[in-house]
Design a protein around this motif. Structure first.
Motif, mmCIF file in Angstrom:
data_model
loop_
_atom_site.group_PDB
_atom_site.id
_atom_site.type_symbol
_atom_site.label_atom_id
_atom_site.label_comp_id
_atom_site.label_asym_id
_atom_site.label_seq_id
_atom_site.Cartn_x
_atom_site.Cartn_y
_atom_site.Cartn_z
ATOM 1 N N TYR A 301 -2.533 22.497 21.018
ATOM 2 C CA TYR A 301 -3.615 21.648 21.533
ATOM 3 C C TYR A 301 -4.098 20.632 20.508
ATOM 4 O O TYR A 301 -4.570 19.551 20.858
ATOM 5 N N THR A 302 -3.977 20.941 19.233
ATOM 6 C CA THR A 302 -4.449 20.023 18.187
ATOM 7 C C THR A 302 -3.658 18.724 18.136
ATOM 8 O O THR A 302 -4.126 17.731 17.576
ATOM 9 N N SER A 303 -2.462 18.726 18.728
ATOM 10 C CA SER A 303 -1.612 17.530 18.677
ATOM 11 C C SER A 303 -1.778 16.635 19.894
ATOM 12 O O SER A 303 -1.097 15.605 20.007
ATOM 13 N N LEU A 304 -2.678 16.989 20.808
ATOM 14 C CA LEU A 304 -2.792 16.260 22.073
ATOM 15 C C LEU A 304 -3.839 15.148 22.044
ATOM 16 O O LEU A 304 -4.099 14.516 23.058
ATOM 17 N N LYS A 305 -4.434 14.884 20.884
ATOM 18 C CA LYS A 305 -5.418 13.817 20.781
ATOM 19 C C LYS A 305 -4.718 12.479 20.585
ATOM 20 O O LYS A 305 -4.753 11.856 19.529
ATOM 21 N N VAL A 306 -4.047 12.029 21.633
ATOM 22 C CA VAL A 306 -3.298 10.768 21.631
ATOM 23 C C VAL A 306 -3.645 10.007 22.897
ATOM 24 O O VAL A 306 -4.230 10.558 23.837
ATOM 25 N N ASP A 307 -3.276 8.729 22.941
ATOM 26 C CA ASP A 307 -3.618 7.893 24.094
ATOM 27 C C ASP A 307 -2.910 8.328 25.379
ATOM 28 O O ASP A 307 -3.438 8.156 26.467
ATOM 29 N N ALA A 308 -1.707 8.848 25.233
ATOM 30 C CA ALA A 308 -0.929 9.255 26.409
ATOM 31 C C ALA A 308 -0.380 10.661 26.189
ATOM 32 O O ALA A 308 0.807 10.846 25.914
ATOM 33 N N PRO A 309 -1.229 11.697 26.278
ATOM 34 C CA PRO A 309 -0.788 13.066 25.964
ATOM 35 C C PRO A 309 0.310 13.588 26.870
ATOM 36 O O PRO A 309 1.149 14.374 26.426
ATOM 37 N N VAL A 310 0.333 13.160 28.131
ATOM 38 C CA VAL A 310 1.380 13.645 29.036
ATOM 39 C C VAL A 310 2.744 13.119 28.590
ATOM 40 O O VAL A 310 3.712 13.880 28.465
ATOM 41 N N VAL A 311 2.825 11.830 28.324
ATOM 42 C CA VAL A 311 4.079 11.237 27.856
ATOM 43 C C VAL A 311 4.476 11.836 26.513
ATOM 44 O O VAL A 311 5.650 12.154 26.273
ATOM 45 N N PHE A 312 3.511 12.030 25.627
ATOM 46 C CA PHE A 312 3.780 12.599 24.308
ATOM 47 C C PHE A 312 4.377 14.000 24.423
ATOM 48 O O PHE A 312 5.374 14.334 23.765
ATOM 49 N N ALA A 313 3.778 14.844 25.264
ATOM 50 C CA ALA A 313 4.275 16.206 25.430
ATOM 51 C C ALA A 313 5.685 16.216 26.016
ATOM 52 O O ALA A 313 6.539 17.016 25.599
ATOM 53 N N LEU A 314 5.932 15.310 26.959
ATOM 54 C CA LEU A 314 7.282 15.231 27.546
ATOM 55 C C LEU A 314 8.309 14.800 26.507
ATOM 56 O O LEU A 314 9.425 15.339 26.459
ATOM 57 N N GLN A 315 7.947 13.830 25.686
ATOM 58 C CA GLN A 315 8.871 13.373 24.640
ATOM 59 C C GLN A 315 9.190 14.493 23.665
ATOM 60 O O GLN A 315 10.346 14.706 23.295
ATOM 61 N N GLU A 316 8.161 15.214 23.233
ATOM 62 C CA GLU A 316 8.353 16.293 22.267
ATOM 63 C C GLU A 316 9.172 17.435 22.852
ATOM 64 O O GLU A 316 9.869 18.148 22.124
ATOM 65 N N ALA A 317 9.083 17.612 24.175
ATOM 66 C CA ALA A 317 9.839 18.682 24.834
ATOM 67 C C ALA A 317 11.258 18.242 25.199
ATOM 68 O O ALA A 317 12.023 19.024 25.758
ATOM 69 N N GLY A 318 11.589 16.989 24.896
ATOM 70 C CA GLY A 318 12.933 16.497 25.179
ATOM 71 C C GLY A 318 13.180 16.172 26.633
ATOM 72 O O GLY A 318 14.318 16.246 27.109
ATOM 73 N N ALA A 319 12.130 15.791 27.350
ATOM 74 C CA ALA A 319 12.290 15.425 28.756
ATOM 75 C C ALA A 319 13.104 14.144 28.868
ATOM 76 O O ALA A 319 13.151 13.333 27.937
ATOM 77 N N PRO A 320 13.776 13.940 29.986
ATOM 78 C CA PRO A 320 14.554 12.710 30.178
ATOM 79 C C PRO A 320 13.687 11.467 29.994
ATOM 80 O O PRO A 320 12.504 11.456 30.370
ATOM 81 N N VAL A 321 14.266 10.410 29.411
ATOM 82 C CA VAL A 321 13.520 9.176 29.170
ATOM 83 C C VAL A 321 12.982 8.612 30.485
ATOM 84 O O VAL A 321 11.879 8.052 30.535
ATOM 85 N N ALA A 322 13.758 8.778 31.554
ATOM 86 C CA ALA A 322 13.334 8.246 32.854
ATOM 87 C C ALA A 322 11.999 8.835 33.292
ATOM 88 O O ALA A 322 11.191 8.158 33.934
ATOM 89 N N LEU A 323 11.747 10.102 32.927
ATOM 90 C CA LEU A 323 10.515 10.744 33.345
ATOM 91 C C LEU A 323 9.306 10.071 32.712
ATOM 92 O O LEU A 323 8.228 9.985 33.316
#
Length: 483
Positions: A301-323
């Protein structure tokens, strides 16, 4: 003339049953969709992560439960009134029936603050997301045409050198034209936007669940402790942080009350308005809690203080770029539908107030072909476009929340009053456990109001002072309410 004269429920029902020129074309599905369209905006894509990082940790899911309960109390009260008095004025009409004309004017003027300022506020946010989306393709809007010419700093407005926030102006004007053309067409557009953003949010949740099932230790590690210990400062984690988080994300729920402004365009308002209000609240609450659990499970949770936390979490989890692109599109769709519903609600408040004589009769004019309140729609769209093009997001946003919460308080109190003064009146939908539920709604909303800064209260007082000048200078003398 009595300032507290009321309109009888029978009179209001006759008005609702008579032909006021508006076209009844909205089904229960349309009303649920309008509610979701107003509730799910960009806030869910930003507030969830930031509130988790700063206040509640993984327990931000509990914050959504608490906040959802507060909205449920107010939503139940709105549902009783919407079924009992199915007319377009929303809380303004409910106050007229219970508290009298003067307080009805106060709440009507307050609703103008809520709806008129919400649309440009969200439009400025839409502009920021749209510009960010264009940058993904190497397109940049010139700063002179993408930012407000005024900035709010140190309690005052200063010039930025820009001309206007053109994207914000354009989206407001486009949606205004759509609303003039027809409520059915507007509802169809809203349905598409709602399907888009809900579909994407469900896809994000599904990806998160799939990823956590593949990494079973990840969620356990990130959710422990579920309620982080308090730092020693009130509101920074612990149970106080859970409640502070609830106060912050409460505003992600705002918008369900806009469903009640469509009462005179619903095919079966007594049955469908409660379904629209409570159905949209229930669906959004489930989505909000699920997304909160997924985000805090995927990332500390400490890493979610960003402008776009949903996109950030997806990127860190290796979600497809299209998502990632799809999430940006969903954010734009979410904002578009919020602007649409707010621009739709405001003219209908004007319509009801003008029909009662409190505003000039021109505000009650309905287009002969499209059957929409086109004069007030154009006025609302024009003012919103000017505000969105010239003023900064920070100043606009502060004016919205307190007006909404005030309306919630009035509706909850009005239910208690009408249960005592008119216990025999037919109620197609009844709030359970009166007066407990309305009292809880009042308490939750008042606590939210008290948490707002003093400057916001000052602006509310100034806005209300302007409203009093108009009421005593024009409205009181032209009222059509019988003594």
């Amino acid at each position: 003339m009595n300032l507290f004269r009321t309109k009888s429920i029978e009179t209001l029902r006759r008005e609702a049953a008579s032909d006021q020129g508006l076209r009844r074309s909205l089904t229960a599905t349309n009303l649920v969709s309008l509610g979701i369209g107003a509730i799910i905006g960009a806030g869910i894509f930003v507030l969830t992560g930031q509130a988790a990082a700063q206040y509640a940790g993984p327990a931000i899911a509990l914050s959504f439960v608490i906040s959802g309960l507060g909205c449920l109390f107010a939503g139940l009260c709105y549902a009783e009134f919407a079924a009992m008095i199915p007319i377009a004025g929303s809380a303004y009409t409910y106050a007229y029936a219970t508290m009298g004309e003067f307080l009805a004017w106060i709440i009507g003027w307050d609703l103008i603050l809520e709806y008129l300022f919400t649309a440009p506020t969200v439009a400025v946010g839409w502009s920021g997301h749209f510009q960010g989306f264009l940058k993904e393709f190497g397109v940049t809007v010139p700063a002179a045409l993408s930012t407000a010419p005024l900035a709010y700093t140190n309690g005052g407005l200063v010039a930025t050198g820009a001309i206007m926030n053109l994207p914000a102006v354009v989206i407001i004007l486009l949606l205004t034209v759509l609303l003039v053309i027809g409520i059915k067409e507007s509802a169809a557009f809203n349905n598409v936007m709602v399907i888009t953003k809900v579909g994407v949010l469900l896809a994000v949740i599904a990806f998160g669940v799939w990823y956590l099932l593949r990494h079973p230790g990840l969620a356990t590690r990130n959710w422990t402790p579920f309620i982080p210990p308090n730092t020693g400062t009130f509101g920074e984690f612990g149970w106080s942080g859970v409640f502070k988080g609830a106060a912050v994300i409460f505003f992600a729920y705002i918008g369900f009350d806009a469903v009640s402004t469509s009462a005179q365009e619903a095919k079966n308002p007594q049955r469908d308005l409660p379904r629209g209000i409570l159905g949209s609240l229930a669906i959004c609450t489930v989505i909000f809690i699920s997304l909160a659990l997924v985000l805090t499970g995927l990332m500390p949770y400490t890493s979610l203080k960003v402008d776009a936390p949903v996109v950030f979490a997806l990127q860190e989890a290796g979600a497809p770029v299209a998502l990632r692109f799809v999430v940006e599109i969903a954010a734009l769709a979410g904002l578009s539908s919020v602007i649409l519903v707010m621009l739709m609600g405001q003219p209908r408040i004007f319509f009801s107030m003008a029909r009662d004589g409190l505003l000039p009769a021109v505000f009650a004019k309905v287009h002969p072909r499209f059957k929409t309140p086109y004069v007030t729609t154009l006025v609302t769209g024009g003012i919103a476009a000017v505000l969105g093009g010239l003023l900064p997001l920070s100043l606009l946003g502060e004016l919205v929340s307190i007006g909404t919460l005030f309306a919630f308080v009035v509706v909850c109190v009005a239910v208690i009053i009408l249960r005592r003064t008119r216990p025999e009146a037919p109620r197609p939908f009844r709030v359970p456990w009166v007066p407990l539920v309305p009292i809880l709604g009042v308490v939750v909303c008042l606590l939210q109001m008290l948490a707002l800064p003093g400057d916001t209260w000052l602006r509310l007082v100034l806005w209300m002072a302007l409203g009093l000048v108009i009421y005593f200078g024009y409205s009181r003398r032209h009222s059509r309410c019988e003594e």
